[in-house]
Design a protein around this motif. Structure first.
Motif, PDB file in Angstrom:
ATOM      1  N   ALA A 132     -16.543  -9.553  51.128  1.00 13.39           N
ATOM      2  CA  ALA A 132     -17.672  -8.972  50.392  1.00 13.39           C
ATOM      3  C   ALA A 132     -17.513  -7.457  50.338  1.00 13.39           C
ATOM      4  O   ALA A 132     -16.808  -6.859  51.155  1.00 13.39           O
ATOM      5  N   SER A 133     -18.166  -6.856  49.354  1.00 13.34           N
ATOM      6  CA  SER A 133     -18.208  -5.399  49.243  1.00 13.34           C
ATOM      7  C   SER A 133     -19.478  -4.890  49.918  1.00 13.34           C
ATOM      8  O   SER A 133     -20.517  -5.556  49.865  1.00 13.34           O
ATOM      9  N   TYR A 134     -19.404  -3.689  50.508  1.00  9.16           N
ATOM     10  CA  TYR A 134     -20.546  -3.200  51.300  1.00  9.16           C
ATOM     11  C   TYR A 134     -21.823  -3.082  50.472  1.00  9.16           C
ATOM     12  O   TYR A 134     -22.923  -3.293  50.957  1.00  9.16           O
ATOM     13  N   TRP A 135     -21.698  -2.753  49.154  1.00 13.47           N
ATOM     14  CA  TRP A 135     -22.913  -2.566  48.348  1.00 13.47           C
ATOM     15  C   TRP A 135     -23.586  -3.899  48.028  1.00 13.47           C
ATOM     16  O   TRP A 135     -24.798  -3.924  47.821  1.00 13.47           O
ATOM     17  N   SER A 136     -22.810  -5.006  48.008  1.00 14.56           N
ATOM     18  CA  SER A 136     -23.439  -6.316  47.804  1.00 14.56           C
ATOM     19  C   SER A 136     -24.173  -6.725  49.080  1.00 14.56           C
ATOM     20  O   SER A 136     -25.294  -7.232  49.037  1.00 14.56           O
ATOM     21  N   ILE A 137     -23.528  -6.496  50.228  1.00  5.52           N
ATOM     22  CA  ILE A 137     -24.123  -6.850  51.516  1.00  5.52           C
ATOM     23  C   ILE A 137     -25.431  -6.081  51.734  1.00  5.52           C
ATOM     24  O   ILE A 137     -26.403  -6.627  52.256  1.00  5.52           O
ATOM     25  N   HIS A 197     -11.499 -11.529  46.810  1.00  6.38           N
ATOM     26  CA  HIS A 197     -12.105 -12.869  46.894  1.00  6.38           C
ATOM     27  C   HIS A 197     -11.046 -13.954  46.687  1.00  6.38           C
ATOM     28  O   HIS A 197     -11.026 -14.966  47.380  1.00  6.38           O
ATOM     29  N   ARG A 227     -27.398  -4.561  49.376  1.00  8.24           N
ATOM     30  CA  ARG A 227     -28.182  -4.331  48.148  1.00  8.24           C
ATOM     31  C   ARG A 227     -29.687  -4.226  48.423  1.00  8.24           C
ATOM     32  O   ARG A 227     -30.348  -3.296  47.969  1.00  8.24           O
ATOM     33  N   GLU A 228     -30.206  -5.201  49.185  1.00  9.24           N
ATOM     34  CA  GLU A 228     -31.652  -5.217  49.446  1.00  9.24           C
ATOM     35  C   GLU A 228     -32.095  -3.986  50.240  1.00  9.24           C
ATOM     36  O   GLU A 228     -33.102  -3.354  49.921  1.00  9.24           O
ATOM     37  N   GLY A 256     -14.645  -1.112  43.884  1.00  8.47           N
ATOM     38  CA  GLY A 256     -14.878  -2.177  42.894  1.00  8.47           C
ATOM     39  C   GLY A 256     -13.618  -2.874  42.389  1.00  8.47           C
ATOM     40  O   GLY A 256     -13.597  -4.093  42.238  1.00  8.47           O
ATOM     41  N   TRP A 272     -24.569  -8.589  58.780  1.00  4.22           N
ATOM     42  CA  TRP A 272     -23.727  -9.504  57.994  1.00  4.22           C
ATOM     43  C   TRP A 272     -22.530  -9.997  58.813  1.00  4.22           C
ATOM     44  O   TRP A 272     -22.214 -11.188  58.808  1.00  4.22           O
ATOM     45  N   GLU A 297     -12.291  -5.946  44.294  1.00  3.41           N
ATOM     46  CA  GLU A 297     -13.185  -7.059  44.603  1.00  3.41           C
ATOM     47  C   GLU A 297     -12.701  -8.452  44.162  1.00  3.41           C
ATOM     48  O   GLU A 297     -12.609  -9.368  44.985  1.00  3.41           O
TER      49      GLU A 297
END
Ligand code: ZN
Length: 264
Positions: A142-147, A125, A149-150, A118, A245, A121
């Motif tokens: 991007a961070s892996y947890w944003s990529i 960017h 998330r779904e 975190g 991604w 991040e």
């Protein structure tokens, strides 16, 4: 030469790949305290695994290379607990910029930062933005947890605590799946004083609170629900998302570049 690892090539091979438009991924992680029960290399173990699996898979579809992991990050907010190696934010930004500049000098025009901690991040960017402003290159970050998330939501990753949180149920499950021998299970607690982590200010507002950026006691939620099986499920979801991604990012850069060339 089939390797997808940047560092297994010679300079001539890399010059050739740069000329062919290969996309280069730089994975970012950290070496920092992860509560009383997880190794300080937690983010790096996860970052290395995710980046390696995803780039190896993506390399079957698109031209892509993975650089050596940057295993020390911007972790000053963890230093109070010990066990932490950190770059200050200004040093970290300069270091990332220098890596980006090196890749530009090598002739690469498609540069991706894939993050696993975190604190890196916002700086990541900004650096991706600065590189694309200064040079005729494409960048993505991007961070892996944003990529993922779904996908993580679909496998109920939040059943164990915050996602990703810090050294809570989620990361503990993942480390159990990757390196069970490094988890001090006898130190795992069932209760955690869950103070409002980070902040709950007005929408769009960053509120910094001294000593409250790490979660209470240096971790965000009680890890007692963690299991190896859950960790394996989360990793599968992450690898799947990050692979898709990377292919998506490559296609966007490639079609963007082709339409710009057409417009010339
Ligand atoms: Zn972590």
């Amino acid at each position: 030469m089939k390797s997808f690892l940047f560092h297994e090539h010679t300079r001539e091979q890399l010059n050739q790949k740069a000329a062919e438009g290969y996309m280069v991924v730089v994975a970012l992680a950290a070496t920092e305290q992860h509560g009383p029960h997880l190794p300080v290399y937690t983010d790096s173990l996860i970052g290395q695994f995710v980046a390696t699996e995803a780039v190896e898979q993506a390399a079957k579809t698109v031209p892509i290379l993975l650089c050596p992991l940057i295993s020390i990050g911007c972790s000053d907010h963890h230093k109070q607990f010990g066990g932490t190696l950190s770059f200050s934010s200004s040093t970290y930004m300069q270091m990332l910029r220098d890596i980006g500049e090196s890749l530009v000098s090598c002739g690469f025009r498609r540069i991706v930062f894939l993050n696993g901690h975190g604190g890196n991040e916002p700086i990541m960017h900004q650096t991706a933005n600065d590189l694309a402003v200064k040079h005729p290159v494409w960048t993505a970050s991007a961070s892996y947890w944003s990529i993922s998330r779904e996908q993580l939501h679909r496998v109920n990753a939040d059943e164990v605590g915050m996602v990703p949180g810090h050294a809570g149920g989620f990361e503990t499950s993942v480390i159990m799946a990757l390196r069970e021998d490094l988890v001090a299970t006898d130190l795992i607690v069932a209760e955690h004083s869950e103070r409002a982590w980070i902040n709950s200010g007005p929408p769009g507002t960053f509120i910094g609170r001294h000593l409250e950026l790490t979660g209470s006691g240096g971790y965000t939620d009680a890890p007692h629900m963690a299991t190896k099986e859950r960790g394996e499920r989360y990793l599968e979801a992450i690898n799947h998302s990050v692979t898709a991604w990377l292919i998506n990012v490559y296609d966007s850069m490639d079609s963007g570049e082709r339409s710009m060339n057409r417009d010339k």
